[in-house]
Design a protein around this motif. Structure first.
Motif, PDB file in Angstrom:
ATOM      1  N   THR A  25       0.849  -1.180   0.000  1.00 35.55           N
ATOM      2  CA  THR A  25       0.000   0.000   0.000  1.00 35.55           C
ATOM      3  C   THR A  25       0.889   1.235   0.000  1.00 35.55           C
ATOM      4  O   THR A  25       1.842   1.318   0.775  1.00 35.55           O
ATOM      5  CB  THR A  25      -0.905   0.031   1.248  1.00 35.55           C
ATOM      6  OG1 THR A  25      -1.708  -1.139   1.246  1.00 35.55           O
ATOM      7  CG2 THR A  25      -1.794   1.265   1.250  1.00 35.55           C
ATOM      8  N   GLU A  27       1.535   4.747   1.135  1.00 38.24           N
ATOM      9  CA  GLU A  27       1.061   5.606   2.220  1.00 38.24           C
ATOM     10  C   GLU A  27       1.336   7.083   1.977  1.00 38.24           C
ATOM     11  O   GLU A  27       0.598   7.925   2.463  1.00 38.24           O
ATOM     12  CB  GLU A  27       1.679   5.166   3.540  1.00 38.24           C
ATOM     13  CG  GLU A  27       1.110   3.855   4.020  1.00 38.24           C
ATOM     14  CD  GLU A  27       1.261   3.687   5.506  1.00 38.24           C
ATOM     15  OE1 GLU A  27       2.257   4.172   6.076  1.00 38.24           O
ATOM     16  OE2 GLU A  27       0.366   3.074   6.099  1.00 38.24           O
ATOM     17  N   SER A  28       2.416   7.393   1.256  1.00 39.20           N
ATOM     18  CA  SER A  28       2.716   8.798   0.989  1.00 39.20           C
ATOM     19  C   SER A  28       3.722   8.907  -0.147  1.00 39.20           C
ATOM     20  O   SER A  28       4.323   7.924  -0.555  1.00 39.20           O
ATOM     21  CB  SER A  28       3.265   9.491   2.241  1.00 39.20           C
ATOM     22  OG  SER A  28       4.496   8.912   2.631  1.00 39.20           O
ATOM     23  N   ARG A  53       8.374  -1.649   5.495  1.00 41.60           N
ATOM     24  CA  ARG A  53       8.200  -0.338   4.854  1.00 41.60           C
ATOM     25  C   ARG A  53       9.457  -0.002   4.063  1.00 41.60           C
ATOM     26  O   ARG A  53      10.561  -0.315   4.493  1.00 41.60           O
ATOM     27  CB  ARG A  53       7.975   0.705   5.944  1.00 41.60           C
ATOM     28  CG  ARG A  53       7.913   2.123   5.474  1.00 41.60           C
ATOM     29  CD  ARG A  53       7.670   3.071   6.635  1.00 41.60           C
ATOM     30  NE  ARG A  53       6.423   2.794   7.305  1.00 41.60           N
ATOM     31  CZ  ARG A  53       5.218   3.196   6.886  1.00 41.60           C
ATOM     32  NH1 ARG A  53       5.109   3.876   5.764  1.00 41.60           N
ATOM     33  NH2 ARG A  53       4.141   2.910   7.555  1.00 41.60           N
TER      34      ARG A  53
END
Length: 83
Positions: A25, A27-28, A53
């Protein structure tokens, strides 16, 4: 690409490395010395509770698509491809 274009295209969406790997996903979108990166997160494995991450180059990922025959319908049956 500009920050806003990347946000529109990827933010909150599910991606996968073009070379394969887990679903992630976005996220930013972050600015680094090496340029714009997508801050992506994913779980290490199907049974893992550890979240991984990494900042990834936008050119290295693609939007993920679920195969239509792998999505259960409301009765729990697998859909069959048309044809």
């Amino acid at each position: 690409m500009k920050v806003e274009e990347l946000r529109t295209q990827f933010l909150g969406k599910t991606v996968r490395l073009k070379s394969g790997g887990p679903l992630m996903t976005v996220e930013s979108v972050i600015e680094t010395e090496a340029g714009l990166k997508l801050d992506c997160c994913w779980f290490g494995s199907a049974v893992s509770t550890t979240m991984e991450r990494a900042p990834l180059h936008p050119e290295s990922v693609e939007l993920a698509r679920a195969p239509i025959d792998n999505i259960p319908n409301w009765r729990g049956n697998r859909r069959r491809p048309a044809g």
